[in-house]
Enzyme design. Structure first.
Site, mmCIF file in Angstrom:
data_model
loop_
_atom_site.group_PDB
_atom_site.id
_atom_site.type_symbol
_atom_site.label_atom_id
_atom_site.label_comp_id
_atom_site.label_asym_id
_atom_site.label_seq_id
_atom_site.Cartn_x
_atom_site.Cartn_y
_atom_site.Cartn_z
ATOM 1 N N TYR A 284 0.856 -1.190 0.000
ATOM 2 C CA TYR A 284 0.000 0.000 0.000
ATOM 3 C C TYR A 284 0.895 1.244 0.000
ATOM 4 C CZ TYR A 284 -3.922 2.822 2.098
ATOM 5 O OH TYR A 284 -4.903 3.742 2.391
ATOM 6 N N LYS B 227 -1.784 -1.352 -3.851
ATOM 7 C CA LYS B 227 -2.735 -0.246 -3.893
ATOM 8 C C LYS B 227 -1.933 1.036 -3.853
ATOM 9 C CE LYS B 227 -6.182 2.418 -1.476
ATOM 10 N NZ LYS B 227 -6.858 2.768 -0.203
#
Lengths: 307, 307, 307, 307
Positions: free
Chosen positions: B142, B170
């Site tokens: 992330y 992400k």
């Protein structure tokens, strides 16, 4: 148990932000911790601060933190007060650490702002006031914008100081403009403690009215920092400059090796390990210095007179 | 129990980064959570991501996090995979959350870099590789420099992707330059999932080859984001622009009210509460919007067609 | 002389932000400039932008700037419009450059915010409105927070667009969130031009409604950027992805060599010099790539098909 | 003409970074400039520094800069040395200003790094060394990362000091850690001048070995800063703290009004105008304080004892 009433106000002198001696990510080096505590107490420091930035607060598991708090208080045997860092991104976990601190005999807790979300000054006020309400120990507010990305404004500090459990502040911003603004804003509240973080500016902060320092270098050189502090308190400028040069030399030779934002911590752990205090282990996600940096620091240390 | 094998690679579509419905700092709004889950599943989203930034990951206690993980998995009833955020400043605590995720039936975990110390890219690699070794579930990396203050370089991502448990990413940087660099660097590894965070750039990221979005606005408008995603996948640009305008309208009218760095989160919780999903409560240290901002958002929402 | 009326509104297509070919800090490489202009015009670009960041605007003396403006307009011979960067920390000097631009036949001027003092959004509005009042040519506002340390908010852009001489914008922020917000805020003013800076995001910006790009890579590969732009305008996604891969390859292989914040500029000048356009000279205070970086770029270029 | 030999090395004392009195963007307030110069000379300061940040260097046209340099030197009549800021993003223009400075009788020039492009430390060294080679006057290097976004590392300063024309430094970083590092790194070169910018830290910098200050507040209170400096030099800490409180009061009451990054400058100009020195005009792109802020400063000034 130490109570709020027991800490002098303001608190004066040198507090050592303890390096955390580790065997691995999950195990304290208990012998190393004992050695370190005896070393700084013999050096004359006025307090020990565990779980600060220098103590790798953010990296350690709660299990290890609990162990460290209890063991430090036990080993300190009341010789010096223990300050416990409870900085966390979750207020509930900060409070939980504070309870452990109180139960094991610590004297105060220290908290930087929660460090994930961007907060406004009003949110800082609400946060610290609510936290203080629930705390079983007095609180020192911790300003360290390099990690938390927020500056606690002097006006905010003034408001926080109105809470009876918020008794002082540690400023690690490195800004003399800011620290002198704190001194000015708090001038009518002489019982509120103002301590400064970076080794390099402790003396000048004390000369201008600061109450002392929470200086990483005092892990290695406790006596030097105590001497420097005392010279500053006495206003003996000649002595100040003599001791200051040693402080700067240590900083230049151990904190400035390498390139990431944590070289002060890695350099300090490296120097302590070379001096035999404990192994050169830093908790994940930090990686300790490798061969190359160790050689440089070893060489640099040869030219320092340890005291 | 869901296993690594069960998630399609790459994973495509819209994952909702769930807002955490709260009654207070210590209590989940379980009814609200159920409502929200049913809402997004009916809206057609492809996954639920709990304990992300939108879910106020950093503010919640571990007790509450454990409860949230278990309850979400239970309420989801396998209808959509559950992704669990394990971002923490302490690697040990990240691992501990991952174990809870695995035990309660989550499909994958998501981790941003530890966010207190400044890390180098090599430290990021070491950190994620070591973490992945121990994880019981596949890992999505992330990237969210607004909170962690570090950008995970595309070259670093490429190295991380060589670990069989690191299956995707992400990116919430908001940078199209960066996301397109990711797409380029990962072009020979089509099974590695690349998802984008900000609502406003999901469509363009998918048009350029991204696999989907993890978009906060899909808490409110799940169908809209699914429709936008599908238009982009089909390459129907006319439809894309129609749906995009609604996404931008929602962003402008709820995320941009107020001035601190968390207005997107406060605005979204405000909008959800006005729409009857749950109370307008944000966990400390964030303070929810007050009367003035609520009025603005209420007024703004009147001009939106909720779907 | 070109007048305000002559530029189409919105202005569409690829504008090349011209590299400034130099012999030394004080002397233009006139032959190199002519070669470069012919190269981009043959490549089909729609305009030339001199004295942008890629043109090392800030480093050049006024004498050299005047020479460059006059010579570019002369050499362009009306084949493409010339846009002149007038960004300066002094508004008076910006105006002075604009007068030279007008006198020598340029079509428009481009200005980023003055870049020494921290300005508020209201100061930006006052600055640009006052500047536009006095300008003899239409103005494109230039958002480049990496250099100016300020983001021109979409709401600010909307206000600026109400001035009849402020006709468009170049955004080099790299943020797709921001660029899509611009598109949304300006949707009712389709004559206001929105161009995007970074090569890597031109295609996605155009797919979402942007009018074109001001892309450094078009100095080297004008035809490629024109082709990519045209594919995006036609909505031919397959073609977009084919051309995009070449754009990304050029970016990865020339802009990412070295470590300072100006590698894109140094890499581009290196690549142009290797291809025989002009010497590898960057104006002080920048130092051009040395032997080591030149070797890397030379090697990297071998694997590119120049077109 | 003043020559390099004439300035004492190190240069000690208070240098006033002159506010530039303006009638409008193009016209100096010559009477105001004369008043101001007489005021600071009567106050006992040791030098005047024009075209610094406080002097709005970056905003002024070259025509006005030339006028200001000549007029200041003329009005100073050799009573105090004049230091001329030549900071510019273009090295050629810096050199051109230095020539004007030399011709009109200034004693030294002061240059911050070029402030548009991100530079590396090696580029800084090359830049300053090349500049110094060509300068007709001695050079003070100016560290002001708030505006230039780069910190001139102590190691870099040490290298620069080896050039015979680079004779000193002004540090406006506000960091005591940094300034004390400068003192340490330059300890074997006592002729190299180290001056500090922020008013709030002048005293502590001098106590630790700094040679003086370049302090904005000395425009208003020249005598106070001279007194504070002298107390620090004498090591009279009691006096230092008395004067320091006045310095802090002025800072708190004039520099901290308003919210943008230039409030110190706007507040200072406001205070000077209220005290009758000149009109409250700041050059574009800055906008001077409006009615509301002027009222606050007027009220604040009532409680100060001007001396």
């Amino acid at each position: 148990m130490t109570s709020i009433a027991k800490l002098p106000r303001p608190f004066r002198g040198i507090i050592t932000p303890l390096v955390t001696p580790l065997i691995n990510d999950e195990s304290l080096d208990e012998k190393g911790l004992n050695l370190l505590l005896n070393h700084i107490i013999e050096g004359g420091v006025n307090g020990a601060f565990i779980l600060g930035t220098t103590g790798e607060c953010a990296s350690l598991s709660y299990k290890l933190k609990h162990k460290l708090i209890a063991l430090t208080c036990e080993l300190a045997k009341g010789r010096i007060p223990v300050f416990v860092g409870i900085t966390d991104s979750s207020p509930a976990e900060s409070l939980s650490l504070a309870k452990v601190a109180e139960e094991t005999g610590a004297s105060a807790v220290v908290a930087a702002p929660p460090y994930y979300f961007d907060l406004g000054q009003q949110e800082l006020i609400t946060y610290f006031m609510n936290l203080a309400d629930k705390l079983p120990l007095p609180l020192f507010v911790y300003n360290i914008p390099s990690q938390t990305k927020i500056m606690i404004q002097p006006e905010t500090v003034k408001i926080l100081a109105s809470h009876h459990k918020i008794v002082g502040m540690k400023d690690s911003s490195g800004s003399a403009t800011y620290f002198n603004s704190l001194l000015y804003h708090m001038k009518d509240d002489p019982s509120f403690t103002l301590l400064v973080g970076p080794d390099e500016m402790m003396a000048s902060a004390v000369l201008m009215g600061g109450h002392g320092g929470v200086n990483a270098g005092s892990n290695f050189y406790p006596r030097l920092f105590v001497d420097l502090y005392k010279s500053a308190i006495k206003g003996n400028l000649k002595e100040v400059l003599q001791f200051q040069e040693k402080v700067m030399e240590f900083s230049a030779k151990t904190y400035q090796v390498g390139t990431t934002g944590t070289t002060f911590l890695k350099g300090l752990k490296a120097a302590m390990s070379i001096s035999g205090f404990f192994e050169n282990y830093t908790a994940s996600p930090l990686t300790p210095f490798g061969e190359r940096e160790m050689e440089i620091i070893k060489e640099n240390l040869k030219h320092l007179n340890r005291k």
